[in-house]
Design a protein around this motif. Structure first.
Motif, PDB file in Angstrom:
ATOM      1  N   LEU A   4       0.858  -1.187   0.000  1.00  0.00           N
ATOM      2  CA  LEU A   4       0.000   0.000   0.000  1.00  0.00           C
ATOM      3  C   LEU A   4       0.891   1.233   0.000  1.00  0.00           C
ATOM      4  O   LEU A   4       1.848   1.311   0.785  1.00  0.00           O
ATOM      5  N   TYR A   5       0.564   2.169  -0.879  1.00  0.00           N
ATOM      6  CA  TYR A   5       1.372   3.389  -0.998  1.00  0.00           C
ATOM      7  C   TYR A   5       0.504   4.589  -0.676  1.00  0.00           C
ATOM      8  O   TYR A   5      -0.640   4.698  -1.157  1.00  0.00           O
ATOM      9  N   LEU A   6       1.035   5.494   0.134  1.00  0.00           N
ATOM     10  CA  LEU A   6       0.366   6.753   0.447  1.00  0.00           C
ATOM     11  C   LEU A   6       1.145   7.890  -0.179  1.00  0.00           C
ATOM     12  O   LEU A   6       2.330   8.091   0.134  1.00  0.00           O
ATOM     13  N   HIS A   7       0.474   8.606  -1.081  1.00  0.00           N
ATOM     14  CA  HIS A   7       1.087   9.785  -1.703  1.00  0.00           C
ATOM     15  C   HIS A   7       0.433  11.022  -1.123  1.00  0.00           C
ATOM     16  O   HIS A   7      -0.795  11.183  -1.191  1.00  0.00           O
ATOM     17  N   PHE A   8       1.240  11.895  -0.519  1.00  0.00           N
ATOM     18  CA  PHE A   8       0.737  13.134   0.084  1.00  0.00           C
ATOM     19  C   PHE A   8       0.990  14.283  -0.892  1.00  0.00           C
ATOM     20  O   PHE A   8       2.132  14.759  -1.006  1.00  0.00           O
ATOM     21  N   PRO A   9      -0.032  14.744  -1.601  1.00  0.00           N
ATOM     22  CA  PRO A   9       0.190  15.763  -2.626  1.00  0.00           C
ATOM     23  C   PRO A   9       0.604  17.116  -2.064  1.00  0.00           C
ATOM     24  O   PRO A   9       1.289  17.884  -2.746  1.00  0.00           O
ATOM     25  N   HIS A  10       0.201  17.435  -0.840  1.00  0.00           N
ATOM     26  CA  HIS A  10       0.643  18.693  -0.214  1.00  0.00           C
ATOM     27  C   HIS A  10       0.809  18.472   1.289  1.00  0.00           C
ATOM     28  O   HIS A  10       0.045  18.987   2.110  1.00  0.00           O
ATOM     29  N   LEU A  11       1.832  17.708   1.617  1.00  0.00           N
ATOM     30  CA  LEU A  11       2.082  17.306   3.004  1.00  0.00           C
ATOM     31  C   LEU A  11       2.451  18.491   3.884  1.00  0.00           C
ATOM     32  O   LEU A  11       1.965  18.619   5.013  1.00  0.00           O
ATOM     33  N   ALA A 116     -10.976  -3.705   5.407  1.00  0.00           N
ATOM     34  CA  ALA A 116     -10.771  -3.227   6.778  1.00  0.00           C
ATOM     35  C   ALA A 116      -9.434  -2.503   6.906  1.00  0.00           C
ATOM     36  O   ALA A 116      -9.326  -1.501   7.626  1.00  0.00           O
ATOM     37  N   VAL A 117      -8.409  -3.012   6.214  1.00  0.00           N
ATOM     38  CA  VAL A 117      -7.107  -2.336   6.226  1.00  0.00           C
ATOM     39  C   VAL A 117      -7.232  -0.957   5.594  1.00  0.00           C
ATOM     40  O   VAL A 117      -6.755   0.054   6.140  1.00  0.00           O
ATOM     41  N   TRP A 118      -7.898  -0.893   4.443  1.00  0.00           N
ATOM     42  CA  TRP A 118      -8.090   0.375   3.724  1.00  0.00           C
ATOM     43  C   TRP A 118      -8.852   1.362   4.610  1.00  0.00           C
ATOM     44  O   TRP A 118      -8.486   2.534   4.711  1.00  0.00           O
ATOM     45  N   GLN A 119      -9.920   0.898   5.255  1.00  0.00           N
ATOM     46  CA  GLN A 119     -10.741   1.764   6.108  1.00  0.00           C
ATOM     47  C   GLN A 119      -9.950   2.273   7.303  1.00  0.00           C
ATOM     48  O   GLN A 119     -10.087   3.436   7.706  1.00  0.00           O
ATOM     49  N   THR A 120      -9.104   1.418   7.880  1.00  0.00           N
ATOM     50  CA  THR A 120      -8.287   1.831   9.022  1.00  0.00           C
ATOM     51  C   THR A 120      -7.330   2.944   8.636  1.00  0.00           C
ATOM     52  O   THR A 120      -7.162   3.931   9.368  1.00  0.00           O
ATOM     53  N   VAL A 121      -6.700   2.814   7.477  1.00  0.00           N
ATOM     54  CA  VAL A 121      -5.770   3.847   7.010  1.00  0.00           C
ATOM     55  C   VAL A 121      -6.524   5.147   6.716  1.00  0.00           C
ATOM     56  O   VAL A 121      -6.076   6.241   7.093  1.00  0.00           O
TER      57      VAL A 121
END
Length: 472
Positions: A4-11, A116-121
């Motif tokens: 799973l990858y999280l991209h923060f466009p404006h962190l 459930a993993v997706w919802q937790t994130v």
């Protein structure tokens, strides 16, 4: 493996906006300060876009808030998010400047499935007021490309993931400009068309490096990622667009930082008794405050009350541009005390700990002293003043078994000028001090003087009478 990858466009923008009570247009500008790199939703609603010249942006929004891009700051903020994500996934990889990678294949059974993993994130992102694009793939690069393209879906279907990758334009696949030009000259415009090329032909016509990149996306070549390990410390920083001139303005960002500290301590199942707060100024040395509690603590509200008391004693010498909260000392959490039928705590240690902590915060760590008994029969040497320690449940000797002592002991015995008018107890002989050259040999009595006062008096070996203390 499933990633799973999280991209923060404006962190950076999200980080700054979390420390502001007021909402307003805010942008991040490049190091030279000439061009807008990121724009918040309020700024975009006023027509400000990434890549726009700063002068143009200011003309559209005269009250525009600006933050200069800083690689060190970006790395620190990204690590803050990794520490949060580490609570849910053990294998975390930092992908600077704006990405996090987590192995989630092994978590599906733990959480009860991929949804459930997706919802937790997603829930964690919402609680932290973070904007992130999520992508899932069977290789780190596949998950990254899907997330950065905004095509992420909650699915582990290999066919669906492959189709999403195949439809990507070459620029979205993060090929460099030179490679894109060469591929387009071959009539290739999507990543799927590149996948269809024979590996040998791809390496011959382009480069072995490009072939290795394609194979890492597909998973036919190993792409090991070193997992990130969280430091054994806690650090949070709040950066202010507008300088804070009064301590009251620090309380809102402090509350958020302390809430995160409480979450971190609860996750660790630990407490702390020492916080360090650093207030940074533009043209002055940082202000450093050490906040101590009289015992282990983890609750944000208690920490905030102590810091508020300390700040009331320290007026700001200069406006604050950033604030850092650090914790390096962690203590094992004790088992919770019992409660009675009404839910009230049976242990008074907590009330003692809260009282002492507040007094120390208001008066200073050295303002309070605790009396401790010493192994010496001589009254003037039978106690000492030391640092206040946490109250424990050590059983006390029943008062009936202790000799009666005055509440007010004089610094030293004073000669008694007139004989007492009444005697109540005694003699109690105290003899000692031969080992250090300060020998005493006294017979103590409780007596009433002519003034009506109840005194603790003694007669020494030379038949002199002295008063050593007063009873209330």
């Amino acid at each position: 493996m499933l990633w799973l990858y999280l991209h923060f466009p404006h962190l950076v923008l999200d980080h700054i906006r979390r420390t502001r009570e007021d909402e307003g247009a805010l942008v991040v500008v490049e190091g030279s300060g000439q061009k807008v790199i990121q724009a918040c939703p309020d700024a975009r609603s006023q027509g400000i876009r990434s890549g726009m010249r700063l002068k143009t942006a200011i003309s559209l929004s005269p009250d525009l808030g600006m933050v200069r891009a800083d690689e060190t700051q970006e790395a620190r903020i990204l690590e803050d998010q990794a520490r949060w994500l580490y609570r849910y996934a053990a294998h975390i990889v930092l992908v600077p400047p704006d990405g996090l990678l987590a192995e989630i294949g092994s978590l599906q059974k733990l959480y009860g499935g991929l949804p459930a993993v997706w919802q937790t994130v997603e829930q964690g992102l919402n609680e932290r007021q973070l904007n992130a694009w999520i992508g899932i793939g069977y290789t780190p690069l596949a998950a990254r490309l899907i997330a950065r393209a905004g095509k992420g879906e909650c699915t582990a279907d290999k066919g669906h993931i492959l189709r999403s990758l195949s439809q990507m334009p070459l620029l979205a696949a993060e090929f460099d400009e030179k490679a894109c030009t060469r591929l387009q000259r071959l009539g290739l415009n999507t990543l799927g068309e590149v996948f269809d090329l024979p590996p040998g032909e791809l390496a011959r016509r382009l480069s072995p490096e490009l072939l290795a990149y394609i194979q890492k996306i597909q998973g036919t070549r190993p792409d090991p990622r070193t997992p990130w390990q969280p430091p054994h410390s806690f650090r949070q920083q709040a950066d202010f667009v507008q300088e804070i001139e009064h301590t009251q303005g620090l309380l809102f960002p402090l509350q958020r930082m302390l809430d995160e500290l409480e979450e971190d301590l609860c996750w660790r199942q630990q407490d702390t008794d020492s916080l360090r707060l650093i207030l940074r100024h533009r043209h002055a040395e940082p202000t450093r405050l050490q906040i101590r509690t009289s015992g282990p603590e983890h609750r944000a509200d208690n920490f905030l009350n102590l810091i508020r008391l300390r700040l009331e004693q320290h007026s700001l010498s200069s406006p604050v541009i950033s604030m850092v909260l650090r914790v390096k000392r962690f203590l094992s959490r004790e088992a919770p005390v019992g409660q009675d039928l009404l839910g009230e705590t049976q242990d008074l240690n907590e009330a003692w700990h809260t009282l002492i902590s507040r007094l120390q915060a208001r008066l200073g760590d050295q303002a309070l002293r605790q009396l401790s008994p010493q192994a010496d029969h001589r009254p003037e040497r039978a106690w000492s003043a030391s640092e206040v320690l946490r109250k424990t449940g050590t059983p006390l000797i029943p008062a009936a078994e202790l000799p009666r002592r005055p509440l007010w002991l004089l610094k030293g015995p004073q000669p008694l000028t007139e004989a007492p008018v009444a005697w109540f107890s005694g003699p109690e002989r105290i003899s000692g001090g031969w080992w250090d050259g300060q020998r005493v040999h006294r017979d103590y009595y409780i007596a009433q003087l002519t003034s009506g006062q109840l005194a603790w008096v003694f007669r020494d070996a030379r038949e002199g009478w002295f008063v050593h203390g007063w009873f209330g």
